[in-house]
Write an enzyme that holds these catalytic residues in place. Structure first.
Site, PDB file in Angstrom:
ATOM      1  N   ASN A 211      -1.907  22.825  45.257  1.00  0.00           N
ATOM      2  CA  ASN A 211      -1.623  21.525  44.628  1.00  0.00           C
ATOM      3  C   ASN A 211      -0.106  21.401  44.425  1.00  0.00           C
ATOM      4  O   ASN A 211       0.640  22.315  44.770  1.00  0.00           O
ATOM      5  CB  ASN A 211      -2.378  21.418  43.298  1.00  0.00           C
ATOM      6  CG  ASN A 211      -2.043  22.570  42.381  1.00  0.00           C
ATOM      7  OD1 ASN A 211      -0.895  22.736  41.973  1.00  0.00           O
ATOM      8  ND2 ASN A 211      -3.031  23.396  42.090  1.00  0.00           N
ATOM      9  N   ASP A 280      -9.102  24.940  41.684  1.00  0.00           N
ATOM     10  CA  ASP A 280     -10.467  25.021  41.152  1.00  0.00           C
ATOM     11  C   ASP A 280     -11.446  25.600  42.168  1.00  0.00           C
ATOM     12  O   ASP A 280     -12.532  26.020  41.812  1.00  0.00           O
ATOM     13  CB  ASP A 280     -10.945  23.628  40.715  1.00  0.00           C
ATOM     14  CG  ASP A 280     -10.184  23.175  39.480  1.00  0.00           C
ATOM     15  OD1 ASP A 280      -9.961  24.028  38.593  1.00  0.00           O
ATOM     16  OD2 ASP A 280      -9.792  22.002  39.414  1.00  0.00           O
ATOM     17  N   LYS A 338     -12.205  18.809  27.006  1.00  0.00           N
ATOM     18  CA  LYS A 338     -11.825  20.052  27.697  1.00  0.00           C
ATOM     19  C   LYS A 338     -11.504  21.148  26.694  1.00  0.00           C
ATOM     20  O   LYS A 338     -11.876  22.301  26.877  1.00  0.00           O
ATOM     21  CB  LYS A 338     -10.606  19.764  28.581  1.00  0.00           C
ATOM     22  CG  LYS A 338     -10.372  20.763  29.653  1.00  0.00           C
ATOM     23  CD  LYS A 338      -9.396  20.244  30.695  1.00  0.00           C
ATOM     24  CE  LYS A 338     -10.034  19.238  31.638  1.00  0.00           C
ATOM     25  NZ  LYS A 338      -9.125  18.768  32.671  1.00  0.00           N
TER      26      LYS A 338
HETATM   27  O1  C5P Z   1     -10.267  21.841  33.977  1.00  0.00           O
HETATM   28  P1  C5P Z   1      -8.816  21.805  34.223  1.00  0.00           P
HETATM   29  O2  C5P Z   1      -8.396  22.486  35.489  1.00  0.00           O
HETATM   30  O3  C5P Z   1      -8.198  20.426  34.108  1.00  0.00           O
HETATM   31  O4  C5P Z   1      -8.189  22.646  32.999  1.00  0.00           O
HETATM   32  C1  C5P Z   1      -6.839  22.801  32.862  1.00  0.00           C
HETATM   33  C2  C5P Z   1      -6.537  24.031  32.034  1.00  0.00           C
HETATM   34  O5  C5P Z   1      -7.354  25.115  32.456  1.00  0.00           O
HETATM   35  C3  C5P Z   1      -5.122  24.519  32.225  1.00  0.00           C
HETATM   36  O6  C5P Z   1      -4.711  25.132  31.026  1.00  0.00           O
HETATM   37  C4  C5P Z   1      -5.268  25.516  33.367  1.00  0.00           C
HETATM   38  O7  C5P Z   1      -4.222  26.473  33.329  1.00  0.00           O
HETATM   39  C5  C5P Z   1      -6.602  26.153  33.056  1.00  0.00           C
HETATM   40  N1  C5P Z   1      -7.367  26.609  34.236  1.00  0.00           N
HETATM   41  C6  C5P Z   1      -7.599  27.969  34.408  1.00  0.00           C
HETATM   42  N2  C5P Z   1      -8.352  28.414  35.447  1.00  0.00           N
HETATM   43  C7  C5P Z   1      -8.873  27.547  36.335  1.00  0.00           C
HETATM   44  C8  C5P Z   1      -8.651  26.176  36.194  1.00  0.00           C
HETATM   45  C9  C5P Z   1      -7.876  25.739  35.128  1.00  0.00           C
HETATM   46  O8  C5P Z   1      -7.118  28.757  33.592  1.00  0.00           O
HETATM   47  N3  C5P Z   1      -9.591  28.008  37.345  1.00  0.00           N
END
Ligand code: C5P
Length: 403
Positions: A211, A280, A338
């Site tokens: 990304n 993700d 979240k």
């Molecule tokens: O669900 P989302 O990706 O928007 O969540 C964002 C938060 O989760 C951020 O703090 C990001 O660093 C963390 N995150 C993580 N591991 C993942 C995806 C997101 O620690 N696989």
């Protein structure tokens, strides 16, 4: 004055120097501003002033032996190292500076300096020739490079008859200097683990999923946390930024690697700040040869990556957990959900797109915790990082009080 020192647990180390007579007054004045002081003396310090005097002014028995069964039974050296919120060595001799600069732990004082997470401050005191000697100056530089705070010295006539630098600062000056230094040290002695940047999830040997994260916000936060006195471990995905100083930087590539590195660094971690834009999804299988170009549409099977922040927040002995939520719409409600879903203590929400957030130099955010919702105006990531560290430190301290 001296609001930093009020109620602080200070370990006063004393080494062999004629300036040791000033330490009794230093302890008295530290106690006057509300500090709790325990004294550690080296064998040579005791040649200049008696432990009895230091016990009388501090109100506690003096610690002087590393291998003393009785002392260990009362308050062992590791316990003492944990107790200290600040180690102040005054007077600090040339020998102490040399031993500390090279990580020696050959007496109680140097052992405590190594074993403690607390910041270490030295107030040097020695003959002017010893102080200006290239080796002492080299040791001073090395100590500073490794985070030890070395105060200046006074200039003037010395006990030996010489005139020059090397006199220990007066107790009041030491107290004022420390107070000033630490009033901005909101995270002194805390360990902060921060993730930053994107991750790369390989599809084949030359292609990967990623990304637009630049890592700028995470790096700015890591620098602000280090400036606030924290011991920082920055775990970074692939970015084009210079390695920041005064912290440990570990480079990783994939989400899995990032999670393994975070977990390997969680011991004694006080605050975990998850800034990384972790991919993700990852490819279900990574082709071991470059995939040929297809003329038709083709599909790729993706599987979820580990959710690092949620996995850290699920630990029974979890640190204070801060996450980020970059959203294109419904920013605040989504961030709130979240925060609750991933059991984070705090979430920093920002709208992405239109030159904001990911990749840009500026950001506008809302900080959400169980106690507050604060929106900060658009500002540079550098300035924002400082504000965020103050908010995180305050919220963390509030949480500690209620535990
Ligand atoms: O669900 P989302 O990706 O928007 O969540 C964002 C938060 O989760 C951020 O703090 C990001 O660093 C963390 N995150 C993580 N591991 C993942 C995806 C997101 O620690 N696989």
């Amino acid at each position: 004055m001296a609001q930093f020192l009020a109620n602080k647990r200070i370990l006063l180390g004393m080494t062999g120097s004629v300036a040791a007579y000033k330490s009794a007054d230093l302890v008295r004045r530290l106690r006057e501003v509300g500090a709790n002081v325990r004294v550690v003396m080296t064998a040579n310090a005791k040649r200049f002033i008696t432990p009895l005097t230091m016990q009388a002014v501090s109100g506690y028995p003096v610690h002087d032996e590393l291998f003393d069964l009785q002392a260990e039974a009362a308050m062992g050296h590791i316990e003492l190292a944990r107790w200290a919120e600040l180690i102040l060595v005054a007077p600090a001799s040339a020998d102490l500076m040399a031993r500390l600069a090279y990580g020696h732990a050959d007496d109680l004082l140097t052992t405590l300096c190594l074993a403690s997470k607390a910041p270490v401050v030295l107030a040097p005191a020695m003959n002017q020739a010893m102080y200006t000697h290239v080796l002492t100056q080299e040791n001073k530089r090395r100590l500073k490079e490794h985070g030890v705070i070395v105060l200046g010295t006074g200039e003037g006539s010395q006990a030996c008859g010489d005139v020059g630098p090397g006199r220990m600062l007066e107790p009041l000056t030491i107290i004022e200097t420390i107070n000033e230094l630490f009033s901005t040290y909101e995270l002194a002695g805390k360990k902060v683990v921060i993730t930053a940047g994107p991750t790369h999830e390989a599809i084949d040997p030359v292609r990967y999923l990623t990304n637009g994260s630049s890592g700028k916000m995470g790096y700015a936060l890591a620098e602000a946390a280090a400036l606030a006195g924290a011991k920082v471990v920055l775990i970074s995905g692939p970015v084009a930024l210079a390695k920041p100083k005064h912290m440990e930087v570990i480079s990783v590539t994939t989400a899995k690697e990032m999670q393994d590195t975070v977990f390997a660094n969680l011991s004694n971690c006080d605050i975990f700040i998850s800034v990384a834009a972790v991919s993700d999804y990852q490819a279900h299988t990574i082709a071991n040869q470059k995939m040929p170009k297809e003329s038709n549409a083709f599909s790729l099977t993706l599987t979820p990556t580990p959710d690092i922040v949620a996995n850290v927040a699920a630990l029974s002995n979890k640190p204070f957990v801060v996450g980020f939520a970059a959203e294109t719409h419904d920013v605040i409600p989504k961030a709130k959900q979240k925060r609750e879903r991933k059991k984070m203590d705090m979430i920093i929400a920002n709208q992405v797109g239109e030159g904001r957030g990911m990749g840009s130099d500026e950001n506008e955010v809302t900080i959400i915790s169980a106690r507050q919702e604060t929106t900060l105006p658009l500002m540079s990531k550098h300035d924002l990082a400082k504000e965020l560290i103050t908010l995180i430190a305050n919220e963390y301290k509030q949480g500690q009080k209620h535990d």
